[in-house]
Design a protein around this motif. Structure first.
Motif, mmCIF file in Angstrom:
data_model
loop_
_atom_site.group_PDB
_atom_site.id
_atom_site.type_symbol
_atom_site.label_atom_id
_atom_site.label_comp_id
_atom_site.label_asym_id
_atom_site.label_seq_id
_atom_site.Cartn_x
_atom_site.Cartn_y
_atom_site.Cartn_z
ATOM 1 N N VAL A 13 0.837 -1.188 0.000
ATOM 2 C CA VAL A 13 0.000 0.000 0.000
ATOM 3 C C VAL A 13 0.878 1.246 0.000
ATOM 4 C CG1 VAL A 13 -1.696 1.323 1.334
ATOM 5 C CG2 VAL A 13 -1.827 -1.178 1.283
ATOM 6 N N SER A 14 0.529 2.208 -0.827
ATOM 7 C CA SER A 14 1.201 3.504 -0.742
ATOM 8 C C SER A 14 0.602 4.264 0.429
ATOM 9 C CB SER A 14 1.001 4.303 -2.029
ATOM 10 O OG SER A 14 1.778 3.766 -3.062
ATOM 11 N N TYR A 15 1.460 4.888 1.201
ATOM 12 C CA TYR A 15 1.027 5.685 2.345
ATOM 13 C C TYR A 15 2.048 6.786 2.565
ATOM 14 C CZ TYR A 15 4.451 2.813 4.802
ATOM 15 O OH TYR A 15 5.609 2.168 5.171
ATOM 16 N N LEU A 16 1.705 7.728 3.415
ATOM 17 C CA LEU A 16 2.603 8.834 3.748
ATOM 18 C C LEU A 16 2.852 8.849 5.244
ATOM 19 C CD1 LEU A 16 0.768 11.596 1.713
ATOM 20 C CD2 LEU A 16 3.014 10.638 1.149
ATOM 21 N N THR A 17 3.970 9.435 5.631
ATOM 22 C CA THR A 17 4.198 9.706 7.047
ATOM 23 C C THR A 17 3.909 11.179 7.293
ATOM 24 O OG1 THR A 17 6.536 10.232 6.751
ATOM 25 C CG2 THR A 17 5.979 7.922 7.235
ATOM 26 N N THR A 18 3.676 11.512 8.539
ATOM 27 C CA THR A 18 3.359 12.901 8.883
ATOM 28 C C THR A 18 4.515 13.851 8.556
ATOM 29 O OG1 THR A 18 4.033 12.416 11.154
ATOM 30 C CG2 THR A 18 1.673 12.366 10.684
ATOM 31 N N PRO A 38 -3.499 6.871 2.973
ATOM 32 C CA PRO A 38 -3.363 6.837 4.438
ATOM 33 C C PRO A 38 -2.128 7.603 4.905
ATOM 34 C CG PRO A 38 -3.617 4.609 3.530
ATOM 35 C CD PRO A 38 -3.387 5.539 2.383
ATOM 36 N N VAL A 39 -2.248 8.182 6.097
ATOM 37 C CA VAL A 39 -1.134 8.900 6.719
ATOM 38 C C VAL A 39 -0.856 8.230 8.061
ATOM 39 C CG1 VAL A 39 -0.308 11.110 7.619
ATOM 40 C CG2 VAL A 39 -1.826 11.059 5.617
ATOM 41 N N ILE A 40 0.421 7.931 8.292
ATOM 42 C CA ILE A 40 0.827 7.323 9.562
ATOM 43 C C ILE A 40 1.884 8.184 10.222
ATOM 44 C CG2 ILE A 40 0.241 4.997 8.766
ATOM 45 C CD1 ILE A 40 3.237 4.442 8.422
ATOM 46 N N ASP A 41 2.010 8.050 11.543
ATOM 47 C CA ASP A 41 3.043 8.819 12.239
ATOM 48 C C ASP A 41 4.353 8.042 12.230
ATOM 49 O OD1 ASP A 41 2.904 6.906 14.309
ATOM 50 O OD2 ASP A 41 1.830 8.242 15.671
ATOM 51 N N GLU A 42 5.358 8.586 12.889
ATOM 52 C CA GLU A 42 6.691 7.975 12.879
ATOM 53 C C GLU A 42 6.731 6.634 13.615
ATOM 54 O OE1 GLU A 42 8.880 9.255 10.812
ATOM 55 O OE2 GLU A 42 7.501 10.899 10.452
ATOM 56 N N GLU A 43 5.723 6.373 14.441
ATOM 57 C CA GLU A 43 5.624 5.083 15.141
ATOM 58 C C GLU A 43 4.817 4.071 14.354
ATOM 59 O OE1 GLU A 43 3.938 6.126 18.894
ATOM 60 O OE2 GLU A 43 5.763 7.086 19.610
ATOM 61 N N GLY A 44 4.331 4.475 13.174
ATOM 62 C CA GLY A 44 3.559 3.571 12.328
ATOM 63 C C GLY A 44 2.071 3.546 12.637
ATOM 64 N N LYS A 45 1.612 4.467 13.464
ATOM 65 C CA LYS A 45 0.195 4.493 13.839
ATOM 66 C C LYS A 45 -0.613 5.301 12.824
ATOM 67 C CE LYS A 45 1.108 3.772 18.680
ATOM 68 N NZ LYS A 45 0.853 4.150 20.048
ATOM 69 N N TYR A 46 -1.801 4.797 12.541
ATOM 70 C CA TYR A 46 -2.685 5.468 11.597
ATOM 71 C C TYR A 46 -3.154 6.796 12.170
ATOM 72 C CZ TYR A 46 -6.791 6.452 8.742
ATOM 73 O OH TYR A 46 -7.724 7.061 7.933
ATOM 74 N N ILE A 47 -2.983 7.865 11.389
ATOM 75 C CA ILE A 47 -3.353 9.218 11.801
ATOM 76 C C ILE A 47 -4.599 9.682 11.066
ATOM 77 C CG2 ILE A 47 -2.614 11.634 11.818
ATOM 78 C CD1 ILE A 47 -1.155 9.825 13.817
ATOM 79 N N GLY A 48 -4.695 9.373 9.795
ATOM 80 C CA GLY A 48 -5.826 9.820 8.993
ATOM 81 C C GLY A 48 -5.564 9.572 7.521
ATOM 82 N N THR A 49 -6.365 10.220 6.703
ATOM 83 C CA THR A 49 -6.274 10.055 5.256
ATOM 84 C C THR A 49 -6.165 11.427 4.609
ATOM 85 O OG1 THR A 49 -7.564 8.021 5.336
ATOM 86 C CG2 THR A 49 -7.470 9.145 3.233
ATOM 87 N N LEU A 74 4.453 20.492 5.511
ATOM 88 C CA LEU A 74 4.374 19.095 5.937
ATOM 89 C C LEU A 74 2.945 18.577 5.830
ATOM 90 C CD1 LEU A 74 6.626 19.060 9.131
ATOM 91 C CD2 LEU A 74 7.227 18.400 6.782
ATOM 92 N N VAL A 75 2.812 17.300 5.567
ATOM 93 C CA VAL A 75 1.508 16.647 5.510
ATOM 94 C C VAL A 75 0.748 16.871 6.814
ATOM 95 C CG1 VAL A 75 0.421 14.353 5.517
ATOM 96 C CG2 VAL A 75 2.121 14.929 3.779
#
Length: 134
Positions: A13-18, A38-49, A74-75
């Motif tokens: 899956v393509s995703y972005l980090t914050t 999808p956007v995830i934080d540096e710990e790999g947790k889902y933040i949003g879309t 920044l995203v």
């Protein structure tokens, strides 16, 4: 049936980090041909879309922002208009189907909200279409 059987794992899956930039987001959306990601934080947790619309609204509402300086935004600084609800990997099918009715994809997380992948609405429809017509 478990929702895991529909899971498209994070590795595919393509995703972005914050910490990604707006330019990174535009490039990634273009490359993967998604309209939202999808956007995830540096710990790999889902933040949003983040959606294409979110990028366009940011561009429109930010004086002086253009294609030449999008790498400075920044995203995490872009307001998200829609929040794609996520579902736990051990959730019931009904929970996932309810979300899939309103979202193109459903982010899947573990008990700590770590992003595991997505379930695409298209895959659900294809599965049920095959089983109804068989």
């Amino acid at each position: 049936m478990e929702i895991k059987s529909f899971l498209l794992p994070k590795e595919k899956v393509s995703y972005l980090t914050t910490s990604a930039s707006m330019k990174d987001a535009m490039d990634r959306l273009e490359a993967c041909q998604y309209t939202a990601i999808p956007v995830i934080d540096e710990e790999g947790k889902y933040i949003g879309t983040l959606s294409e619309g979110d990028l366009l609204w940011k561009l429109k509402r930010t004086p002086g922002l253009g294609f030449d300086n999008m790498n400075e935004v920044l995203v995490s600084d872009i307001q998200k208009r829609i929040y794609n609800e996520c579902v736990a990997v051990d959730a019931h099918m009904e929970d996932m189907l309810t979300l899939a009715a309103d979202q193109n994809f459903v982010p899947v997380v573990d008990g700590d909200r770590v992003f595991l992948g997505i379930i695409r609405r298209r895959d659900i429809i294809e599965y049920y279409t095959r089983n109804i017509t068989d």
